[in-house]
Design a protein around this motif. Structure first.
Motif, PDB file in Angstrom:
ATOM      1  N   ASP A  21      43.124   6.176  31.626  1.00 45.20           N
ATOM      2  CA  ASP A  21      43.571   7.568  31.489  1.00 45.20           C
ATOM      3  C   ASP A  21      42.500   8.546  31.961  1.00 45.20           C
ATOM      4  O   ASP A  21      42.799   9.543  32.641  1.00 45.20           O
ATOM      5  CB  ASP A  21      43.940   7.862  30.032  1.00 45.20           C
ATOM      6  CG  ASP A  21      45.217   7.157  29.604  1.00 45.20           C
ATOM      7  OD1 ASP A  21      45.966   6.703  30.491  1.00 45.20           O
ATOM      8  OD2 ASP A  21      45.460   7.059  28.384  1.00 45.20           O
ATOM      9  N   VAL A  22      41.246   8.257  31.598  1.00 44.95           N
ATOM     10  CA  VAL A  22      40.140   9.115  32.030  1.00 44.95           C
ATOM     11  C   VAL A  22      40.018   9.082  33.545  1.00 44.95           C
ATOM     12  O   VAL A  22      39.826  10.115  34.195  1.00 44.95           O
ATOM     13  CB  VAL A  22      38.818   8.692  31.361  1.00 44.95           C
ATOM     14  CG1 VAL A  22      37.636   9.460  31.965  1.00 44.95           C
ATOM     15  CG2 VAL A  22      38.884   8.923  29.860  1.00 44.95           C
ATOM     16  N   LEU A  23      40.136   7.901  34.136  1.00 43.80           N
ATOM     17  CA  LEU A  23      40.024   7.783  35.591  1.00 43.80           C
ATOM     18  C   LEU A  23      41.125   8.564  36.303  1.00 43.80           C
ATOM     19  O   LEU A  23      40.883   9.202  37.333  1.00 43.80           O
ATOM     20  CB  LEU A  23      40.075   6.308  35.998  1.00 43.80           C
ATOM     21  CG  LEU A  23      38.787   5.514  35.784  1.00 43.80           C
ATOM     22  CD1 LEU A  23      39.031   4.032  36.050  1.00 43.80           C
ATOM     23  CD2 LEU A  23      37.684   6.035  36.696  1.00 43.80           C
ATOM     24  N   GLY A 122      33.547  12.765  33.057  1.00 38.77           N
ATOM     25  CA  GLY A 122      34.197  11.556  32.559  1.00 38.77           C
ATOM     26  C   GLY A 122      33.407  10.926  31.436  1.00 38.77           C
ATOM     27  O   GLY A 122      33.981  10.473  30.430  1.00 38.77           O
ATOM     28  N   ALA A 123      32.084  10.904  31.572  1.00 42.44           N
ATOM     29  CA  ALA A 123      31.246  10.341  30.516  1.00 42.44           C
ATOM     30  C   ALA A 123      31.344  11.157  29.234  1.00 42.44           C
ATOM     31  O   ALA A 123      31.403  10.600  28.121  1.00 42.44           O
ATOM     32  CB  ALA A 123      29.797  10.273  30.990  1.00 42.44           C
ATOM     33  N   SER A 129      35.445  10.843  22.712  1.00 40.67           N
ATOM     34  CA  SER A 129      36.573  10.156  22.080  1.00 40.67           C
ATOM     35  C   SER A 129      36.153   8.872  21.364  1.00 40.67           C
ATOM     36  O   SER A 129      37.004   8.152  20.836  1.00 40.67           O
ATOM     37  CB  SER A 129      37.642   9.818  23.137  1.00 40.67           C
ATOM     38  OG  SER A 129      37.110   8.955  24.126  1.00 40.67           O
ATOM     39  N   ASN A 130      34.851   8.614  21.322  1.00 41.11           N
ATOM     40  CA  ASN A 130      34.356   7.398  20.656  1.00 41.11           C
ATOM     41  C   ASN A 130      33.142   7.702  19.788  1.00 41.11           C
ATOM     42  O   ASN A 130      32.170   6.945  19.753  1.00 41.11           O
ATOM     43  CB  ASN A 130      33.981   6.348  21.707  1.00 41.11           C
ATOM     44  CG  ASN A 130      35.175   5.748  22.401  1.00 41.11           C
ATOM     45  OD1 ASN A 130      35.793   4.797  21.919  1.00 41.11           O
ATOM     46  ND2 ASN A 130      35.517   6.312  23.560  1.00 41.11           N
ATOM     47  N   PRO A 397      35.684   2.171  44.070  1.00 39.52           N
ATOM     48  CA  PRO A 397      35.335   2.214  42.644  1.00 39.52           C
ATOM     49  C   PRO A 397      34.204   3.176  42.293  1.00 39.52           C
ATOM     50  O   PRO A 397      33.675   3.105  41.181  1.00 39.52           O
ATOM     51  CB  PRO A 397      34.888   0.778  42.397  1.00 39.52           C
ATOM     52  CG  PRO A 397      34.158   0.416  43.653  1.00 39.52           C
ATOM     53  CD  PRO A 397      34.934   1.104  44.768  1.00 39.52           C
ATOM     54  N   THR A 398      33.833   4.081  43.206  1.00 38.65           N
ATOM     55  CA  THR A 398      32.664   4.933  42.963  1.00 38.65           C
ATOM     56  C   THR A 398      32.805   5.738  41.680  1.00 38.65           C
ATOM     57  O   THR A 398      31.867   5.825  40.873  1.00 38.65           O
ATOM     58  CB  THR A 398      32.445   5.886  44.144  1.00 38.65           C
ATOM     59  OG1 THR A 398      32.413   5.136  45.366  1.00 38.65           O
ATOM     60  CG2 THR A 398      31.145   6.647  43.991  1.00 38.65           C
ATOM     61  N   LEU A 399      33.968   6.326  41.477  1.00 38.43           N
ATOM     62  CA  LEU A 399      34.191   7.158  40.293  1.00 38.43           C
ATOM     63  C   LEU A 399      34.043   6.350  39.012  1.00 38.43           C
ATOM     64  O   LEU A 399      33.349   6.763  38.069  1.00 38.43           O
ATOM     65  CB  LEU A 399      35.577   7.799  40.367  1.00 38.43           C
ATOM     66  CG  LEU A 399      35.954   8.737  39.222  1.00 38.43           C
ATOM     67  CD1 LEU A 399      35.025   9.930  39.165  1.00 38.43           C
ATOM     68  CD2 LEU A 399      37.398   9.208  39.378  1.00 38.43           C
TER      69      LEU A 399
END
Length: 417
Positions: A21-23, A122-123, A129-130, A397-399
């Motif tokens: 979802d974040v991606l 994103g981080a 959320s954790n 996959p960079t992101l």
């Protein structure tokens, strides 16, 4: 791997288990940022977009340094980690052919700062959320004006040190045209100090048909250019690093007028402050000597600008983060990078606090493309580098790797018990 390291890897895997979802959100954000680049210290829309994303989370947000944005995620007692992403674009016209290419004439995200914003945001989302899985304080800094070495100082001048919690360690990463999925780390100097210098030398103007009535600044400046080449070749000890580039020599307006002045624009790169000082002193000595020999009627003028500090990774922090990357991604994904001759202003932020830091690089080129070009020796020809109008990181996959590296590096400190 120690029990603590095994726990950190397990925790990172747990936190990053549901990244889809974040991606999805960050892919859309990245494309939008890439389409709407803004020059250094003019990142108003970018800052507003970052604030809008952060406004969805339980974090403290403030503007510092005009277009700089800082988010503080406080989560109980524990270490404090600062992570920085730069946000500005370059004055280039994009030539990537992407369907999400820049919509701003003459401005482009040609250095990957849009990817930096997307991965750091994103981080922040993942950590926010954790919060039951880590403890401490996470400070996400979205810094303007890196390309002109103005942004970090602007934030400091606006009270950055007094406006954010004091961090224990600082982290930063940069996307590079290397194999996607790989991470390069290094202790010690990883980015050079960079200095730009404008030199004005004075002569005496005259008609082009009467050179005997002149002191020709064009000839003077040309001789200086040649003499400057000896600084690296004859004054710098073999094994030490220095670059002295004359990027421009400007004088006169027409063919039959000898002008009364000439301007040279220089760029310097060094990995050692003592070498840096010696190179500057040599430049000034050579220029003064050449002007005296030519009978220049005025002393030369020196104007230093766009000055970038050395980025010198702390050995202990680099080892901690490198171990965390190796444990999480595997040893095949992590390598020791050679120092880059590019320059950054990130280190001004941790230096202002007197804290250690590390700065690493992540790849952005499709693995099969990069490996083929590497095998054929055509990397320089086939793979556009940073600051090229054709520079275009592979989103995947960079992101994902970029978000993961930010989280894994932070948890190397925030997950400690």
């Amino acid at each position: 791997m120690s029990e603590l390291e095994q726990w950190e890897v397990s925790l990172a895997a747990h936190i990053l288990r549901e990244l889809d979802d974040v991606l999805t959100e960050q892919r859309a954000l990245y494309r939008d940022l890439h389409q709407h680049p803004e020059p250094s210290m003019q990142e108003h829309q970018t800052a507003e977009r970052i604030e809008a994303e952060l406004g969805k989370l339980d974090v403290e947000v403030q503007r510092i340094g005009g277009t700089g944005v800082v988010a503080v995620l406080s989560n109980g007692d524990g270490p404090s980690v600062l992570a920085r992403a730069d946000i500005d674009a370059l004055p280039l016209s994009e030539q990537t052919g992407l369907d999400y290419a820049s919509q701003v004439d003459g401005v482009m995200h040609a250095c990957g700062h849009d990817m930096h914003v997307a991965t750091l945001l994103g981080a922040v989302k993942v950590l926010a959320s954790n919060t039951d899985s880590w403890a401490g304080t996470y400070i996400a800094v979205f810094q303007p004006g890196e390309e002109t070495a103005a942004g970090a100082q602007a934030m400091l001048d606006d009270g950055f040190v007094d406006k954010v919690p004091r961090p224990d360690v600082a982290l930063a990463q940069h996307v590079m045209p290397t194999e996607a999925g790989t991470i390069g780390t290094s202790a010690g100097p990883v980015l050079s100090a960079g200095d730009s210098l404008k030199i004005t030398v004075h002569g005496q103007g005259a008609h082009g048909s009467m050179p005997h009535n002149s002191i020709d600044p064009v000839v003077l400046a040309s001789s200086i250019v040649l003499q400057l080449q000896t600084i690296v070749s004859r004054e710098t000890q073999p094994g030490e690093f220095a670059v002295v580039t004359v990027g421009a020599l400007n004088a006169g307006t027409t063919s039959n007028i000898i002008p009364d002045r000439a301007e040279l624009l220089l760029n310097l790169r060094t990995y050692d402050d003592a070498v840096r000082r010696r190179v500057m002193a040599s430049i000034e000595r050579i220029v003064h000597g050449a002007c005296q020999a030519a009978g220049s009627p005025k002393q030369p003028e020196f104007e230093y600008y766009d000055q970038f500090p050395l980025t010198d990774n702390d050995a202990t922090v680099n080892a901690t983060v490198t171990d965390a990357f190796t444990d999480f991604f595997g040893s095949d994904a992590v390598y020791e990078t050679a120092p880059y001759t590019a320059s950054e202003d990130f280190s001004r932020l941790p230096d202002a606090f007197g804290i250690p830091y590390t700065y690493w690089v992540i790849g952005s080129v499709a693995p099969e493309k990069y490996r083929r070009a590497l095998a054929e020796g055509t990397v320089a020809q086939e793979i556009p580098a940073n600051h090229s109008p054709a520079f275009a990181p592979e989103i995947d996959p960079t992101l994902e790797i970029g978000i993961q590296t930010q989280v894994v590096a932070a948890l190397a400190y925030l997950a400690a018990s």
